[in-house]
Design a protein around this motif. Structure first.
Motif, PDB file in Angstrom:
ATOM      1  N   ARG A 125      84.462 -28.344 -41.691  1.00 34.60           N
ATOM      2  CA  ARG A 125      83.297 -29.210 -41.515  1.00 34.60           C
ATOM      3  C   ARG A 125      82.375 -28.658 -40.427  1.00 34.60           C
ATOM      4  O   ARG A 125      81.144 -28.664 -40.579  1.00 34.60           O
ATOM      5  N   ALA A 126      82.951 -28.182 -39.335  1.00 31.33           N
ATOM      6  CA  ALA A 126      82.143 -27.655 -38.233  1.00 31.33           C
ATOM      7  C   ALA A 126      81.328 -26.445 -38.677  1.00 31.33           C
ATOM      8  O   ALA A 126      80.154 -26.308 -38.315  1.00 31.33           O
ATOM      9  N   ILE A 127      81.931 -25.572 -39.482  1.00 29.60           N
ATOM     10  CA  ILE A 127      81.220 -24.384 -39.956  1.00 29.60           C
ATOM     11  C   ILE A 127      80.103 -24.764 -40.922  1.00 29.60           C
ATOM     12  O   ILE A 127      78.962 -24.297 -40.804  1.00 29.60           O
ATOM     13  N   LEU A 128      80.416 -25.622 -41.879  1.00 26.05           N
ATOM     14  CA  LEU A 128      79.406 -26.002 -42.874  1.00 26.05           C
ATOM     15  C   LEU A 128      78.276 -26.815 -42.258  1.00 26.05           C
ATOM     16  O   LEU A 128      77.115 -26.686 -42.663  1.00 26.05           O
ATOM     17  N   SER A 129      78.601 -27.640 -41.275  1.00 23.70           N
ATOM     18  CA  SER A 129      77.590 -28.521 -40.672  1.00 23.70           C
ATOM     19  C   SER A 129      76.599 -27.759 -39.802  1.00 23.70           C
ATOM     20  O   SER A 129      75.576 -28.324 -39.391  1.00 23.70           O
ATOM     21  N   ARG A 130      76.877 -26.501 -39.510  1.00 20.47           N
ATOM     22  CA  ARG A 130      75.939 -25.679 -38.759  1.00 20.47           C
ATOM     23  C   ARG A 130      74.673 -25.425 -39.555  1.00 20.47           C
ATOM     24  O   ARG A 130      73.618 -25.144 -38.981  1.00 20.47           O
ATOM     25  N   HIS A 131      74.747 -25.524 -40.874  1.00 21.32           N
ATOM     26  CA  HIS A 131      73.610 -25.222 -41.739  1.00 21.32           C
ATOM     27  C   HIS A 131      72.761 -26.482 -41.932  1.00 21.32           C
ATOM     28  O   HIS A 131      73.174 -27.428 -42.596  1.00 21.32           O
ATOM     29  N   ASP A 132      71.577 -26.468 -41.345  1.00 23.32           N
ATOM     30  CA  ASP A 132      70.714 -27.650 -41.392  1.00 23.32           C
ATOM     31  C   ASP A 132      70.256 -27.994 -42.800  1.00 23.32           C
ATOM     32  O   ASP A 132      69.865 -29.135 -43.074  1.00 23.32           O
ATOM     33  N   ASP A 133      70.278 -26.999 -43.705  1.00 25.72           N
ATOM     34  CA  ASP A 133      69.774 -27.249 -45.053  1.00 25.72           C
ATOM     35  C   ASP A 133      70.847 -27.833 -45.981  1.00 25.72           C
ATOM     36  O   ASP A 133      70.574 -28.075 -47.163  1.00 25.72           O
ATOM     37  N   LEU A 134      72.064 -28.050 -45.467  1.00 25.04           N
ATOM     38  CA  LEU A 134      73.115 -28.664 -46.272  1.00 25.04           C
ATOM     39  C   LEU A 134      73.196 -30.158 -45.970  1.00 25.04           C
ATOM     40  O   LEU A 134      73.346 -30.552 -44.816  1.00 25.04           O
ATOM     41  N   GLU A 137      76.332 -34.883 -48.265  1.00 27.64           N
ATOM     42  CA  GLU A 137      76.996 -34.931 -49.563  1.00 27.64           C
ATOM     43  C   GLU A 137      77.429 -33.523 -50.008  1.00 27.64           C
ATOM     44  O   GLU A 137      78.532 -33.348 -50.554  1.00 27.64           O
ATOM     45  N   THR A 138      76.574 -32.533 -49.762  1.00 25.54           N
ATOM     46  CA  THR A 138      76.931 -31.153 -50.102  1.00 25.54           C
ATOM     47  C   THR A 138      78.130 -30.687 -49.295  1.00 25.54           C
ATOM     48  O   THR A 138      79.050 -30.051 -49.827  1.00 25.54           O
ATOM     49  N   VAL A 139      78.124 -30.994 -48.002  1.00 20.34           N
ATOM     50  CA  VAL A 139      79.252 -30.625 -47.138  1.00 20.34           C
ATOM     51  C   VAL A 139      80.536 -31.283 -47.642  1.00 20.34           C
ATOM     52  O   VAL A 139      81.589 -30.642 -47.751  1.00 20.34           O
ATOM     53  N   ARG A 140      80.457 -32.551 -47.986  1.00 21.90           N
ATOM     54  CA  ARG A 140      81.643 -33.283 -48.431  1.00 21.90           C
ATOM     55  C   ARG A 140      82.197 -32.697 -49.728  1.00 21.90           C
ATOM     56  O   ARG A 140      83.410 -32.464 -49.841  1.00 21.90           O
ATOM     57  N   ARG A 141      81.329 -32.440 -50.689  1.00 22.80           N
ATOM     58  CA  ARG A 141      81.790 -31.928 -51.980  1.00 22.80           C
ATOM     59  C   ARG A 141      82.332 -30.503 -51.852  1.00 22.80           C
ATOM     60  O   ARG A 141      83.308 -30.141 -52.512  1.00 22.80           O
ATOM     61  N   THR A 142      81.693 -29.698 -51.003  1.00 23.24           N
ATOM     62  CA  THR A 142      82.160 -28.328 -50.799  1.00 23.24           C
ATOM     63  C   THR A 142      83.521 -28.331 -50.118  1.00 23.24           C
ATOM     64  O   THR A 142      84.425 -27.569 -50.501  1.00 23.24           O
ATOM     65  N   MET A 143      83.692 -29.188 -49.114  1.00 26.24           N
ATOM     66  CA  MET A 143      84.987 -29.303 -48.436  1.00 26.24           C
ATOM     67  C   MET A 143      86.080 -29.731 -49.409  1.00 26.24           C
ATOM     68  O   MET A 143      87.182 -29.171 -49.411  1.00 26.24           O
ATOM     69  N   ARG A 170      88.750 -16.078 -30.973  1.00 27.01           N
ATOM     70  CA  ARG A 170      88.217 -16.354 -29.635  1.00 27.01           C
ATOM     71  C   ARG A 170      86.737 -16.727 -29.640  1.00 27.01           C
ATOM     72  O   ARG A 170      86.220 -17.238 -28.651  1.00 27.01           O
ATOM     73  N   TRP A 171      86.056 -16.441 -30.738  1.00 21.63           N
ATOM     74  CA  TRP A 171      84.617 -16.722 -30.837  1.00 21.63           C
ATOM     75  C   TRP A 171      84.444 -18.223 -31.036  1.00 21.63           C
ATOM     76  O   TRP A 171      84.756 -18.755 -32.101  1.00 21.63           O
ATOM     77  N   LEU A 172      83.914 -18.907 -30.022  1.00 21.89           N
ATOM     78  CA  LEU A 172      83.867 -20.373 -30.068  1.00 21.89           C
ATOM     79  C   LEU A 172      82.643 -20.868 -30.823  1.00 21.89           C
ATOM     80  O   LEU A 172      81.740 -21.489 -30.256  1.00 21.89           O
ATOM     81  N   ILE A 173      82.648 -20.589 -32.118  1.00 23.61           N
ATOM     82  CA  ILE A 173      81.582 -21.111 -32.971  1.00 23.61           C
ATOM     83  C   ILE A 173      81.853 -22.572 -33.312  1.00 23.61           C
ATOM     84  O   ILE A 173      80.999 -23.281 -33.836  1.00 23.61           O
ATOM     85  N   VAL A 174      83.068 -23.025 -33.023  1.00 22.90           N
ATOM     86  CA  VAL A 174      83.441 -24.442 -33.153  1.00 22.90           C
ATOM     87  C   VAL A 174      83.964 -24.913 -31.803  1.00 22.90           C
ATOM     88  O   VAL A 174      84.355 -24.091 -30.968  1.00 22.90           O
ATOM     89  N   PRO A 175      83.986 -26.225 -31.546  1.00 18.34           N
ATOM     90  CA  PRO A 175      84.502 -26.727 -30.270  1.00 18.34           C
ATOM     91  C   PRO A 175      85.951 -26.301 -30.033  1.00 18.34           C
ATOM     92  O   PRO A 175      86.726 -26.115 -30.975  1.00 18.34           O
ATOM     93  N   THR A 176      86.313 -26.172 -28.761  1.00 17.19           N
ATOM     94  CA  THR A 176      87.649 -25.701 -28.392  1.00 17.19           C
ATOM     95  C   THR A 176      88.779 -26.497 -29.041  1.00 17.19           C
ATOM     96  O   THR A 176      89.741 -25.899 -29.554  1.00 17.19           O
ATOM     97  N   PRO A 177      88.744 -27.837 -29.047  1.00 18.50           N
ATOM     98  CA  PRO A 177      89.851 -28.571 -29.681  1.00 18.50           C
ATOM     99  C   PRO A 177      90.026 -28.227 -31.161  1.00 18.50           C
ATOM    100  O   PRO A 177      91.161 -28.170 -31.659  1.00 18.50           O
ATOM    101  N   ILE A 178      88.916 -28.007 -31.861  1.00 16.27           N
ATOM    102  CA  ILE A 178      88.997 -27.649 -33.280  1.00 16.27           C
ATOM    103  C   ILE A 178      89.606 -26.263 -33.433  1.00 16.27           C
ATOM    104  O   ILE A 178      90.437 -26.016 -34.320  1.00 16.27           O
TER     105      ILE A 178
END
Length: 277
Positions: A125-134, A137-143, A170-178
């Motif tokens: 979800r964190a990776i897909l939600s980075r895309h403002d054009d999604l 509903e698109t994120v949910r169905r893709t997941m 190590r690349w923190l493109i998502v929050p540390t807990p994730i």
């Protein structure tokens, strides 16, 4: 045989079999429009497209081998991500699921992200939600479609090999807990008997350059992810180049008993860094 000739031949085979186009399209996991474009030479089919079409038609093994050879000779297919998105990212996941159902061996090299088949829902979800054009509903169905694909992880008839580089972890493109939760997920997946997960460490001299992500399915096709498009390669000579590159990184990567403490160490480092802020 060029693209137009291949499409015309596939159409002739379908018509000779008496199978309707919509039936072939449905069982080939593609739209009727895509099948029509393939048959009229407007779209170059991938080797997997041709394989599914011929299987649906029910041709003999000899005929199938002949046309698969022709398909691999003409097919290096590049599809822009915007077109894949327009058609539906969840549909692309369904197509991958169908391809993965037919394969025996999967090799994934990933120097940028945790491979989709290994992602936790939170990471996904964190990776897909980075895309403002999604849209949500698109994120949910893709997941949902990608999580369904992950069922292949538990099919012990298949061998799944993953090589990733240490910066992916190590690349923190998502929050540390994730990311910490994702590392726990990777540790648990190493216990599955049909999964071979390896990590190329930053320490030590390297013998190759991790140019970009790619996926090899059996020894038949390679999917290459570029910034603008997904490229599918099916020429056996080119596929062999990617297999050799994968094997080179795999040979110098951490695996087995050495991998678990390495992953646990990265996870603990991330947690400590977060707590010290």
């Amino acid at each position: 045989m060029n693209r137009s000739e291949l499409g015309a031949a596939l159409r002739a085979l379908r018509q000779a079999s008496g199978t309707e186009a919509k039936t072939v399209a449905r069982s080939s996991v593609m739209s009727a429009s895509k099948l029509s474009k393939i048959e009229t030479g407007k779209l170059s089919p991938s080797a997997d497209d041709v394989d599914r079409i011929l299987t649906s038609i029910g041709v003999s093994d000899e005929v199938k081998a002949e046309y698969m050879e022709a398909a691999r000779a003409v097919a290096t297919e590049a599809t822009a991500w915007r077109l894949i998105q327009r058609a539906g990212l969840h549909k692309a996941q369904k197509q991958l699921q169908a391809v993965e159902a037919d394969m025996d061996l999967l090799r994934v090299f990933q120097p940028a992200l945790v491979p989709g088949l290994l992602q936790t829902p939170e990471y996904m979800r964190a990776i897909l939600s980075r895309h403002d054009d999604l849209t949500e509903e698109t994120v949910r169905r893709t997941m949902s479609a990608r999580l369904e694909r992950q069922e292949v992880l538990y099919d012990e008839d298949k061998t799944l090999r993953f090589v990733i580089t240490e910066p992916v972890l190590r690349w923190l493109i998502v929050p540390t807990p994730i990311m910490a939760g994702q590392l726990d997920r990777l540790i648990s997946l190493t216990r599955l008997p049909n999964i071979d997960l390896r990590v190329v460490p930053l320490a030590g001299a390297q013998r190759d350059i991790p140019n970009h992500a790619f996926v090899v399915r059996d020894d038949r096709s390679v999917s290459v992810e570029t910034v603008h498009a997904k490229v599918v390669v099916t020429d056996p000579r080119d596929v062999a180049l990617y297999v050799a590159k994968f094997d080179g990184f795999a040979e110098h990567a951490l695996s087995g008993e050495a991998l678990k403490p390495f992953l646990e160490g990265i996870r603990d480092d991330l947690v400590r860094q977060r707590e010290s802020r």
